[in-house]
Design an enzyme around this catalytic site. Structure first.
Site, PDB file in Angstrom:
ATOM      1  N   ARG A   1      -7.018  12.817 -18.579  1.00  0.00           N
ATOM      2  CA  ARG A   1      -8.026  13.728 -18.041  1.00  0.00           C
ATOM      3  C   ARG A   1      -8.761  14.427 -19.187  1.00  0.00           C
ATOM      4  O   ARG A   1      -9.956  14.662 -19.126  1.00  0.00           O
ATOM      5  CB  ARG A   1      -7.396  14.767 -17.117  1.00  0.00           C
ATOM      6  CG  ARG A   1      -8.443  15.634 -16.380  1.00  0.00           C
ATOM      7  CD  ARG A   1      -7.834  16.810 -15.635  1.00  0.00           C
ATOM      8  NE  ARG A   1      -7.404  17.864 -16.537  1.00  0.00           N
ATOM      9  CZ  ARG A   1      -6.155  18.275 -16.694  1.00  0.00           C
ATOM     10  NH1 ARG A   1      -5.171  17.709 -16.008  1.00  0.00           N
ATOM     11  NH2 ARG A   1      -5.851  19.244 -17.535  1.00  0.00           N
TER      12      ARG A   1
ATOM     13  N   TYR B   1     -35.009  15.779  -7.574  1.00  0.00           N
ATOM     14  CA  TYR B   1     -34.318  14.538  -7.932  1.00  0.00           C
ATOM     15  C   TYR B   1     -35.284  13.373  -7.863  1.00  0.00           C
ATOM     16  O   TYR B   1     -35.049  12.377  -7.228  1.00  0.00           O
ATOM     17  CB  TYR B   1     -33.128  14.291  -7.005  1.00  0.00           C
ATOM     18  CG  TYR B   1     -32.248  13.147  -7.442  1.00  0.00           C
ATOM     19  CD1 TYR B   1     -32.214  11.952  -6.728  1.00  0.00           C
ATOM     20  CD2 TYR B   1     -31.474  13.248  -8.584  1.00  0.00           C
ATOM     21  CE1 TYR B   1     -31.412  10.900  -7.137  1.00  0.00           C
ATOM     22  CE2 TYR B   1     -30.674  12.205  -9.003  1.00  0.00           C
ATOM     23  CZ  TYR B   1     -30.644  11.044  -8.282  1.00  0.00           C
ATOM     24  OH  TYR B   1     -29.856  10.000  -8.699  1.00  0.00           O
TER      25      TYR B   1
ATOM     26  N   ASP C   1     -33.027  15.834 -15.639  1.00  0.00           N
ATOM     27  CA  ASP C   1     -32.378  14.650 -15.080  1.00  0.00           C
ATOM     28  C   ASP C   1     -33.160  13.427 -15.550  1.00  0.00           C
ATOM     29  O   ASP C   1     -34.292  13.208 -15.127  1.00  0.00           O
ATOM     30  CB  ASP C   1     -32.371  14.744 -13.553  1.00  0.00           C
ATOM     31  CG  ASP C   1     -31.608  13.605 -12.897  1.00  0.00           C
ATOM     32  OD1 ASP C   1     -31.440  12.549 -13.536  1.00  0.00           O
ATOM     33  OD2 ASP C   1     -31.194  13.761 -11.735  1.00  0.00           O
TER      34      ASP C   1
ATOM     35  N   LYS D   1     -26.890   4.423 -11.770  1.00  0.00           N
ATOM     36  CA  LYS D   1     -28.199   3.796 -11.635  1.00  0.00           C
ATOM     37  C   LYS D   1     -28.504   2.881 -12.823  1.00  0.00           C
ATOM     38  O   LYS D   1     -27.807   1.904 -13.033  1.00  0.00           O
ATOM     39  CB  LYS D   1     -29.267   4.888 -11.451  1.00  0.00           C
ATOM     40  CG  LYS D   1     -28.898   5.978 -10.420  1.00  0.00           C
ATOM     41  CD  LYS D   1     -28.612   5.427  -9.047  1.00  0.00           C
ATOM     42  CE  LYS D   1     -28.562   6.495  -7.959  1.00  0.00           C
ATOM     43  NZ  LYS D   1     -27.530   7.521  -8.102  1.00  0.00           N
TER      44      LYS D   1
END
Length: 335
Positions: A52, A105, A130, A155
């Site tokens: 982690r 977005y 972004d 993406k």
């Protein structure tokens, strides 16, 4: 090796991808491990104790991401939303204000990011961009004045519709440490196999983005001439409101195209239903072409709000197939 090279294509293939010292493997192994043997109390091998906190495969990806965006530190997460959640928890306190554009977005945000940078800097605010739609191949927001770059690696970075992931890239080392603390504390990190898949995808990012952009430009040009299309939204078109800024700060215009059709919502839905080569799906950025009806799919929850999209809008994620085949499919879908 990458210290000697500045060209994006070379950096994308080699940054973070050192040959495995044990076997000589030319790509980083998948360290599918949760815990690491320590050489005595507090004696960590290479800084690894628990996956982690850090994992060698994820480290390779994070080094690659930082190099691609021209940042000092990259952080890989389990999803784009996990990355954003970490960022908000790090930067914001109760009572703080956040300024975001109407299309929070979408490609429009990235096209106008350079203009937003000066406003944010004058106010002493952090600017977060972004960069998912553009990818670092088409533009690098940190060089344009941004403080933080966000990616949904699901993406274009992954590029093959087979992985979910998110990333943050920053230049400020103090902010990087704060983000890394919250990344570890919250635990929504990228798994080793996911990190490996994104690293694999990034190696072909440049050639894929070139093809995405070339195909999208041809699709947009065809749609502008189609009698059943009333409007085409693509930053590569001179009439697009963001064209001038996009041409100034981007290598090319990307693979996302939206268009509106005559006949309203039902006509737009019919286009989606009739498409054959374009797959009906809500994601984007894969090698295969996708289309969707945002009003009923990705943006259905925005109905009745300032973020509502036109009911006659169809969104395309233009893939890397043969462009002539894509054009033929759209023509028949439009009837």
């Amino acid at each position: 090796m990458t210290d000697r090279y500045n060209n994006f294509e070379t950096v994308a293939i080699h940054a973070g991808n050192t040959a495995d010292p044990l076997t000589g493997a030319v790509v980083p192994p998948i360290y599918q491990v949760s815990t690491y043997k320590q050489d005595g109390v507090g004696g960590l091998r290479g800084g690894y104790e628990y996956s982690r906190s850090a994992n060698p495969t994820r480290t390779a990806l994070e080094e690659n991401l930082a190099a691609l965006e021209g940042g000092r530190r990259g952080l890989a997460f389990a999803s784009g939303l996990a990355a954003e959640d970490c960022l908000l928890r790090t930067l914001l306190a109760p009572g703080d204000h956040v300024v975001i554009p109407d299309d929070a977005y979408g490609g429009t945000f990235r096209l106008f990011a350079a203009a937003v940078a000066s406003v944010a800097q004058e106010a002493g605010a952090r600017l977060v961009v972004d960069n998912t739609f553009a990818s670092p191949y088409l533009q690098q927001p940190l060089a344009l004045g941004a403080d933080v770059v966000v990616h949904s690696m699901t993406k274009y970075m992954g590029g093959h519709s087979d992985v979910v992931g998110g990333a943050l890239v920053v230049s400020d080392e103090t902010l990087a440490e704060e983000l890394a603390y919250h990344q570890n504390a919250m635990g929504a990190v990228a798994g080793p196999f996911d990190a490996w898949l994104v690293l694999r995808g990034i190696k072909t990012l440049a050639v894929r983005m070139d093809r995405h952009s070339e195909n999208a430009a041809r699709v947009a040009e065809m749609l502008t001439r189609h009698p059943k299309v009333t409007r085409v939204l693509y930053p590569g078109l001179p009439e697009h409101p963001g064209h001038e800024i996009a041409a100034k700060q981007m290598r090319s215009f990307g693979g996302m195209v939206s268009f509106q059709v005559t006949g309203g919502e039902e006509a737009a839905v019919a286009v989606c239903d009739r498409a054959k080569l374009f797959t009906l799906g809500e994601s984007l950025g894969g090698v295969e072409s996708l289309l969707e009806h945002p009003g009923r799919m990705t943006h259905a929850s925005a109905a009745g709000s300032p973020l509502e999209v036109p009911a006659d809008l169809v969104r395309l994620s233009v893939g890397i197939e043969n462009a002539d085949d894509l054009l033929d499919d759209l023509r028949q879908a439009l009837g």
